[in-house]
Design a protein around this motif. Structure first.
Motif, short mmCIF file in Angstrom:
data_model
loop_
_atom_site.label_atom_id
_atom_site.label_comp_id
_atom_site.label_asym_id
_atom_site.label_seq_id
_atom_site.Cartn_x
_atom_site.Cartn_y
_atom_site.Cartn_z
N GLY A 184 -12.81 -16.85 37.65
CA GLY A 184 -13.18 -16.38 38.99
C GLY A 184 -12.12 -16.56 40.23
N VAL A 185 -11.15 -17.31 40.04
CA VAL A 185 -10.09 -17.61 41.00
C VAL A 185 -9.18 -16.46 41.20
CG1 VAL A 185 -8.07 -18.96 41.73
CG2 VAL A 185 -10.09 -20.21 40.53
N ARG A 186 -9.06 -16.00 42.51
CA ARG A 186 -8.28 -14.66 42.81
C ARG A 186 -6.56 -15.12 42.72
NH1 ARG A 186 -9.54 -10.94 47.74
NH2 ARG A 186 -9.02 -13.15 48.79
N LEU A 187 -5.85 -13.95 42.22
CA LEU A 187 -4.65 -14.13 42.03
C LEU A 187 -3.93 -13.44 43.39
CD1 LEU A 187 -5.23 -14.43 38.88
CD2 LEU A 187 -3.20 -13.18 38.52
N LEU A 188 -3.11 -14.38 43.95
CA LEU A 188 -2.48 -13.91 45.16
C LEU A 188 -1.04 -13.95 45.19
CD1 LEU A 188 -4.55 -16.15 47.71
CD2 LEU A 188 -5.20 -13.98 46.77
N PRO A 302 5.18 -22.11 23.03
CA PRO A 302 5.08 -20.81 23.76
C PRO A 302 4.72 -21.28 25.28
CG PRO A 302 3.84 -20.55 21.59
CD PRO A 302 4.36 -22.10 21.86
N LEU A 303 4.86 -20.05 26.03
CA LEU A 303 4.30 -20.10 27.46
C LEU A 303 2.87 -20.05 27.49
CD1 LEU A 303 6.74 -17.91 29.75
CD2 LEU A 303 6.35 -20.45 29.81
N PRO A 304 2.12 -21.16 28.11
CA PRO A 304 0.62 -21.12 28.24
C PRO A 304 0.21 -19.77 29.00
CG PRO A 304 1.51 -23.17 29.07
CD PRO A 304 2.70 -22.17 28.91
N GLN A 305 -0.81 -18.97 28.39
CA GLN A 305 -1.19 -17.79 28.88
C GLN A 305 -2.65 -18.15 29.37
OE1 GLN A 305 -1.94 -14.69 25.88
NE2 GLN A 305 -2.60 -13.19 27.47
N LEU A 306 -2.72 -17.24 30.68
CA LEU A 306 -3.94 -17.52 31.40
C LEU A 306 -4.67 -16.15 31.18
CD1 LEU A 306 -5.52 -18.98 33.72
CD2 LEU A 306 -4.57 -17.46 35.32
N PRO A 307 -6.01 -16.29 30.83
CA PRO A 307 -6.84 -15.25 30.56
C PRO A 307 -7.15 -14.39 31.95
CG PRO A 307 -8.03 -17.20 30.24
CD PRO A 307 -6.77 -17.56 30.31
N LEU A 308 -7.10 -13.20 31.99
CA LEU A 308 -7.39 -12.37 33.27
C LEU A 308 -8.55 -11.52 33.21
CD1 LEU A 308 -3.74 -11.06 34.11
CD2 LEU A 308 -4.84 -13.03 35.03
N ALA A 309 -9.25 -11.34 34.34
CA ALA A 309 -10.35 -10.42 34.52
C ALA A 309 -10.30 -9.48 35.96
CB ALA A 309 -11.71 -11.30 34.40
N GLU A 312 -15.02 -6.86 40.93
CA GLU A 312 -15.50 -5.67 41.26
C GLU A 312 -14.96 -4.79 42.25
OE1 GLU A 312 -19.30 -6.87 43.25
OE2 GLU A 312 -20.16 -7.87 41.29
N ARG A 313 -13.81 -5.17 42.91
CA ARG A 313 -12.88 -4.39 43.84
C ARG A 313 -11.64 -3.99 43.19
NH1 ARG A 313 -14.29 -7.40 49.76
NH2 ARG A 313 -16.75 -6.93 49.97
N GLY A 314 -11.55 -4.33 41.98
CA GLY A 314 -10.27 -4.18 41.36
C GLY A 314 -9.09 -5.34 41.41
N GLU A 315 -9.52 -6.39 42.12
CA GLU A 315 -8.69 -7.55 42.12
C GLU A 315 -8.70 -8.36 40.92
OE1 GLU A 315 -12.72 -9.02 43.12
OE2 GLU A 315 -11.63 -7.40 43.39
N LEU A 316 -7.38 -8.90 40.68
CA LEU A 316 -7.25 -9.68 39.51
C LEU A 316 -7.68 -11.03 39.90
CD1 LEU A 316 -3.75 -8.59 38.48
CD2 LEU A 316 -5.58 -8.27 37.09
N ARG A 317 -8.50 -11.70 38.66
CA ARG A 317 -8.99 -13.03 38.70
C ARG A 317 -8.83 -13.73 37.48
NH1 ARG A 317 -13.07 -13.89 43.03
NH2 ARG A 317 -13.30 -11.98 44.14
N ALA A 318 -8.86 -14.97 37.31
CA ALA A 318 -8.67 -15.76 36.41
C ALA A 318 -9.82 -15.76 35.51
CB ALA A 318 -8.42 -17.20 36.74
N GLY A 319 -9.65 -15.40 34.16
CA GLY A 319 -10.95 -15.59 33.35
C GLY A 319 -11.16 -16.70 32.59
N GLY A 320 -10.44 -17.98 32.94
CA GLY A 320 -10.81 -19.19 32.24
C GLY A 320 -9.58 -20.05 32.52
N HIS A 321 -9.19 -20.79 31.49
CA HIS A 321 -8.15 -22.02 31.60
C HIS A 321 -6.87 -21.41 30.59
CE1 HIS A 321 -10.40 -25.10 33.70
NE2 HIS A 321 -11.66 -24.74 32.58
N PHE A 322 -5.84 -22.12 31.05
CA PHE A 322 -4.42 -21.63 30.38
C PHE A 322 -4.85 -22.02 28.58
CE2 PHE A 322 -2.51 -22.33 34.36
CZ PHE A 322 -1.55 -21.47 34.13
#
Length: 339
Positions: A184-188, A302-309, A312-322
């Protein structure tokens, strides 16, 4: 006398002649005590004051060597370099001063001048041993001095070995596993504005930060790229981590902790390699389409990947941990995951 009688008498005499005589035991002479060897050097009175000075100097040297290790471990202290140099320099100075005092004040200073004797003479060898023993006769607390010297040597050895820990973290390992990213953390962006999924363009490199967290934290910065969904070859458990082909990876290279700051995109795909994330320091190259796997360079994982989600307003949020721990692949880092 008949022959039979003569044989009987002869047999009796033979038995009597072979009878063992009882011998009174004689006490063995007790070995004489070894004579006390005469002193080679002139006797000298102990110097308790000099011993106290030696113990004090050894203690100060030990304290300074321990202080070096403590300052090295607490890497957040101001002027750490100056404190490290001061503590190690004082440790050497105190130990050197202790050695000088032992040599000048505690050990016997008697000198004996005589011509060299022939080699391999036992008497001369024993005299050398006596000189060595008598030189320490002025010590009144030998065990205490030896213990203090051993402690000082051990502390100084630890201080000299401590810089080897710079080859990898040893005291603050938790920073390699803690990240500010949660579901749920937003990407800025760099200006603090939220990234929208529709604003991420293909063949473009973006840097993102977590909302409400310091950007200087090791696991904070991300790289964002967008690829065609049909070209993704992510592991099965990550199929839902890249909505619309948008991928997020840690910006910290898994080789030496440098920043991923280059994005290689092919200009003529039939002959040039596929898109990749590149660290310019040592040219570790990672494939974003396959989960950040290493294509080239010294990186070990490999580089650690972060899941994205997408919110509701189209903003990118984290989907969990690396997918793995952030940062260089020092010893033990691969054994635990990010959290």
């Amino acid at each position: 006398m008949s022959s039979g009688a003569r044989w009987l008498v002869a047999a009796i005499l033979l038995v009597l002649s072979r009878r063992r005589r009882r011998v009174t035991p004689v006490a063995k002479d007790e070995p004489e005590a070894a004579p006390t060897p005469a002193r080679v050097t002139a006797p000298e009175l102990p110097d308790r004051r000099a011993e106290n000075v030696v113990l004090l100097l050894l203690g100060l040297g030990t304290a300074c060597a321990v202080a070096f290790v403590v300052v090295y471990a607490l890497d957040r202290l101001p002027r750490q370099t100056q404190l490290l140099g001061l503590s190690l320099g004082l440790a050497f100075a105190f130990l050197a001063a202790a050695s000088v005092v032992v040599g000048r004040r505690v050990v016997s200073q008697h000198e004996r001048e005589e011509p060299y004797a022939e080699p391999e003479h036992l008497e001369e060898q024993e005299a050398v041993v006596l000189v060595a023993q008598e030189s320490a006769s002025r010590f009144t607390r030998k065990k205490l001095v030896v213990l203090a010297a051993g402690g000082a040597g051990t502390a100084l050895g630890a201080a000299l070995i401590a810089p080897a820990l710079s080859l990898g973290p040893a005291f603050d390992m938790e920073s390699l596993y803690r990240t500010p990213w949660r579901r749920g953390v937003r990407l800025l962006d760099e200006d603090g504005r939220a990234y929208l999924a529709e604003s991420i363009e293909p063949e473009t490199f973006y840097t993102a930060y977590p909302e409400g967290a310091p950007r200087e934290q090791l696991g904070a910065p991300l790289v964002l790229v967008r690829l065609e969904p049909g070209r993704l070859e992510l592991p099965a458990e990550r199929r839902g981590w890249a909505p619309g082909g948008i991928l997020a990876y840690s910006k910290i290279c898994t080789h030496a902790g440098c920043a991923i700051s280059l994005y290689r995109k092919p200009l003529f795909e039939p002959t040039e390699p596929r898109p990749a994330l590149v660290c310019p320091c040592h040219y570790s190259t990672f494939d974003p389409a396959t989960g950040g796997t290493v294509l080239f360079g010294p990186a070990g994982r490999p580089l650690p990947q972060l899941p994205l989600a997408v919110g509701e307003r189209g903003e990118l949020r984290a989907g969990g941990h690396f997918s793995g721990p952030v940062g260089p692949s020092w010893w033990g880092v691969r054994l635990r995951g990010a959290r």
